[in-house]
Design a protein around this motif. Structure first.
Motif, PDB file in Angstrom:
ATOM      1  N   GLY A 123       0.830  -1.200   0.000  1.00 32.50           N
ATOM      2  CA  GLY A 123       0.000   0.000   0.000  1.00 32.50           C
ATOM      3  C   GLY A 123       0.861   1.244   0.000  1.00 32.50           C
ATOM      4  N   GLY A 124       0.228   2.380   0.113  1.00 29.85           N
ATOM      5  CA  GLY A 124       0.970   3.635   0.146  1.00 29.85           C
ATOM      6  C   GLY A 124       1.150   4.232  -1.232  1.00 29.85           C
ATOM      7  N   ASP A 125       2.386   4.518  -1.574  1.00 28.49           N
ATOM      8  CA  ASP A 125       2.695   5.215  -2.813  1.00 28.49           C
ATOM      9  C   ASP A 125       2.289   4.444  -4.063  1.00 28.49           C
ATOM     10  N   ARG A 126       2.035   5.211  -5.102  1.00 28.86           N
ATOM     11  CA  ARG A 126       1.816   4.627  -6.412  1.00 28.86           C
ATOM     12  C   ARG A 126       2.412   5.580  -7.433  1.00 28.86           C
ATOM     13  N   ILE A 127       2.810   5.034  -8.545  1.00 30.17           N
ATOM     14  CA  ILE A 127       3.378   5.825  -9.630  1.00 30.17           C
ATOM     15  C   ILE A 127       2.548   5.561 -10.871  1.00 30.17           C
ATOM     16  N   VAL A 128       2.169   6.619 -11.560  1.00 33.65           N
ATOM     17  CA  VAL A 128       1.484   6.492 -12.832  1.00 33.65           C
ATOM     18  C   VAL A 128       2.459   6.990 -13.888  1.00 33.65           C
ATOM     19  N   GLN A 129       2.788   6.120 -14.835  1.00 32.54           N
ATOM     20  CA  GLN A 129       3.839   6.427 -15.805  1.00 32.54           C
ATOM     21  C   GLN A 129       3.386   6.030 -17.203  1.00 32.54           C
TER      22      GLN A 129
END
Length: 125
Positions: free
Chosen positions: A53-59
């Motif tokens: 959980g926590g951070d996510r990156i959209v790339q």
């Protein structure tokens, strides 16, 4: 382009003058685009989420980019060693292997969009 969303305490007063504090759930969203010039029909948009959980990156990637490029992005974005990064797809469930790292995102059927789970390999003694 980076967009950060963080929970901030908000105070709302009731009619009786009693203040109530509420905090929105904290999440960090980092949106980045590759330096390649691609049209929207030639883009693979991946959301990388930590398993805990926590951070996510959209790339955004090019469909011809190899999975190893995504693995390196996850390594840098989450601050974990590249050789410790494991990528998984939740539906249909699939754990990517070293052999998959040389395949394109298009070959792996991750185009036009997908969500990948990022796990850090356990350190063995």
């Amino acid at each position: 382009h980076v967009r950060l969303q963080q929970g901030t305490p908000a105070t709302a007063a009731t009619s009786g003058g009693v203040a109530h504090r509420r905090t929105t759930q904290q999440s960090v969203v980092k949106e980045q685009t590759t330096t390649k010039s691609v049209s929207s029909s030639e883009v693979c948009r991946l959301q990388l989420k930590m398993a805990a959980g926590g951070d996510r990156i959209v790339q955004q990637f090019h469909p011809s980019d190899m999975l190893s490029v995504v693995k390196e992005c996850a390594s840098k974005g989450f601050g974990i060693p590249s050789d410790s990064v494991m990528l998984e797809k939740s539906y249909p469930a699939y754990k990517y292997t070293v052999d998959d790292e040389t395949k394109s995102l298009s070959e792996l059927q991750l185009v036009p969009t997908a969500i990948l789970i990022v796990r850090q390999k356990a350190v063995s003694c």
